[in-house]
Design a protein around this motif. Structure first.
Motif, PDB file in Angstrom:
ATOM      1  N   ARG A  41      -7.732   3.690 -10.037  1.00 41.24           N
ATOM      2  CA  ARG A  41      -9.047   4.026 -10.610  1.00 41.24           C
ATOM      3  C   ARG A  41      -8.860   4.410 -12.062  1.00 41.24           C
ATOM      4  NH1 ARG A  41      -8.525   9.338 -11.435  1.00 41.24           N
ATOM      5  NH2 ARG A  41      -7.448  10.619  -9.887  1.00 41.24           N
ATOM      6  N   LYS A  42     -10.017   4.598 -12.723  1.00 42.70           N
ATOM      7  CA  LYS A  42      -9.992   5.081 -14.102  1.00 42.70           C
ATOM      8  C   LYS A  42      -9.565   6.537 -14.081  1.00 42.70           C
ATOM      9  CE  LYS A  42     -13.034   4.987 -18.146  1.00 42.70           C
ATOM     10  NZ  LYS A  42     -13.092   6.408 -18.447  1.00 42.70           N
TER      11      LYS A  42
ATOM     12  N   THR B  41      -3.652   8.536 -10.896  1.00 42.61           N
ATOM     13  CA  THR B  41      -4.574   7.487 -10.425  1.00 42.61           C
ATOM     14  C   THR B  41      -3.877   6.481  -9.527  1.00 42.61           C
ATOM     15  OG1 THR B  41      -4.063   6.017 -12.262  1.00 42.61           O
ATOM     16  CG2 THR B  41      -5.820   7.625 -12.626  1.00 42.61           C
TER      17      THR B  41
END
Lengths: 353, 174
Positions: A203-204, A199
């Motif tokens: 982001r998740k 990531t």
């Protein structure tokens, strides 16, 4: 000078996969597909890809799952008994919505069977590949150029629908040599925002998983997947019809068997019998509409397979059993001859004309 | 439509597959539709070896050669097994050094040639003599026309170009 080169089916499939952007190959040798991993072993290190001969077929398919989850175009290849071993991993790929290409160069079965060409894995490829509600898109080339072209298609469709795609060949497709025109290597691959490739804190994180403990949640996920399958059935049917427009008799076969049928059809046409052919290129989705169309004027169908009769189920379903469907098959590695098929055409003519 | 369905059979190590691949390459170079199919499995480690080659002006339907227009038999079991499958009016090329018996049919043309002895005398490979004879019998290409193919196939070992061409020409003239 010819702009084509002469290639063995197994090697052509490998080269086509590399040109389609495949950068991870995991496999285990088995006749009659061993030249495919052999080619990959030579070529992959030179282009910065990964070739790995795993300790087993089960390991290989799970390595494909891992590479695919990381967003790489990955594939494996084997022959019938080896595909059975990969079955569990293919179900996990489907359950995790992961793209992958699996090549099956079929040999005689069941069990260890034999090493000569066969088409006895049709049911496996189109129905019961492994446990669970899922589909595998199955492509059946009848020649080496088509095998090369379908390899690019296989990777594109696998990515587009996030599902495993199988190329179903046989010992003839794997071993024979034909001239091929290779495609240019792909330069741009589709984005995979779902991939687990780090990531960078932006982001998740993505999770790729096939375990859903809550029944309602699992049902929802499977139903969503089947909506995608419906799109595949709508958009991705591929079929070849030949001399079918005026045909009284339709011969139907897929893969290399369809090539042998052509000789018999030519001979029958030369004797004034109106024979045509329907050749599925996608086995799932099955080209049912082409059969229904042919059944409008054809009086009988002859289904020819290198098996005890598996695709014949789909043929009967496609025409709603509205016409007689005769079966001719050789199995165990025995390949039907044009003369045998011709005799079956004559027998069907007596029955229905 | 011009079509040759060639079956080449012999023992592992005689260069049976090489003859087949060479014919296929030459056919492709000259704009024909072609296919090549080997026997596969344990026979590649000795025992019998055969391959089928189709060369045609039309797209190849079945790649298998069940009823050959030309049969090349380089040992007795191969002649015994495939002689009856040759189409009437077809031809059989065989090595009289390795096959003692007389031909069994009257409706095909036989070319019985002592390829093994001739190859030793000329200092060339017998399978290239056979290839030359096969070009002559089929007539789809002559040795001059095959030169570019032989050159491409010997590109990595250019010293092999001349001996192979010599054998091909000698076989063609037999």
């Amino acid at each position: 000078m010819s702009d084509k080169i002469l290639m063995k089916g197994n090697e052509a499939l490998a080269e086509a996969a590399i040109r389609a952007g495949c950068r991870c190959f995991f496999g285990y040798p088995i006749t009659p597909q061993t030249q495919l991993p052999e080619y990959m072993a030579k070529k992959m290190p030179k282009i910065g890809g990964t070739f790995l001969q795993s300790e087993s077929e089960i390991a290989a398919i799970n390595m494909v799952l891992g590479a695919s989850a990381a967003g790489v175009r990955a594939m494996t290849s084997s022959s019938s008994p080896g595909i059975s071993l990969k079955a569990e991993g293919i179900s996990y790929l489907a359950g995790s919505d992961l793209p992958a290409v699996i090549v099956n160069i079929q040999r005689g079965g069941p069990g260890l069977g034999g090493i000569q060409p066969s088409q006895a894995d049709y049911w496996q490829a189109t129905r019961g590949l492994a446990h669970g509600d899922f589909r595998v898109l199955s492509l059946a080339p009848a020649g080496i150029q088509e095998a090369v072209d379908l390899m690019g298609t296989a990777f594109d469709l696998a990515d587009k629908y996030r599902m495993p795609v199988m190329i179903l060949g046989d010992g003839i497709i794997g071993q024979m040599m034909e001239p091929v025109r290779l495609p240019d290597p792909v330069t741009e691959l589709p984005e995979k925002p779902w991939a687990a490739k780090g990531t960078r804190g932006a982001r998740k994180h993505n999770i790729l998983n096939s375990l859903y403990i809550q029944p309602e949640e699992l049902e929802r996920v499977v139903r969503e997947r089947y909506e995608r399958y419906a799109e595949v059935e709508k958009n991705e049917v591929r079929v070849e019809t030949w001399l079918a427009e005026d045909a009284d008799i339709i011969v139907t076969a897929y893969g290399s068997t369809a090539r042998i049928c052509r000789n018999a059809i030519r001979a029958a046409r030369a004797d004034g019998i109106k024979v045509g052919m329907v050749r599925p290129i996608t086995l799932w989705p099955f080209p049912s509409a082409a059969y229904a169309e042919a059944a409008a004027h054809a009086k009988g169908f002859l289904d020819v397979e290198m098996s005890m009769g598996q695709m014949i189920d789909d043929v009967r379903l496609a025409i709603g059993c509205s016409r007689p469907v005769r079966f001719f098959g050789r199995t165990g590695g025995v390949v039907p001859t044009p003369a045998e098929i011709r005799a079956e055409i004559d027998a069907l003519c007596k029955e229905v004309l | 439509m011009k079509e040759f369905n060639i079956l080449i059979a012999g023992s592992g190590g005689q260069g049976v597959q090489t003859i087949g691949k060479l014919m296929t390459e030459i056919g492709m170079e000259h704009g024909f539709e072609v296919s090549f199919i080997p026997s596969y499995g344990p026979e590649m480690r000795g025992g019998t070896s055969n391959c089928g080659v189709n060369i045609s002006t039309e797209p190849i339907a079945s790649p298998l050669v069940v009823t050959p227009t030309q049969l090349v038999a380089l040992n007795l079991p191969s002649l015994d097994k495939f002689e009856t499958s040759v189409v009437p009016g077809g031809s059989v090329i065989y090595d009289t050094d390795l096959i003692g018996r007389a031909p069994a049919r009257t409706d095909v043309t036989y070319y019985g040639i002592p390829f093994t002895t001739l190859a030793e005398q000329l200092g060339v490979k017998a399978n290239m003599l056979v290839s030359g004879k096969l070009l002559a019998v089929t007539g789809f290409c002559d040795p001059d026309g095959a030169e570019s193919t032989i050159r491409a196939l010997t590109a990595k070992r250019p010293a092999f170009f001349e001996p192979n061409m010599k054998a091909l020409r000698a076989g063609f003239a037999l």
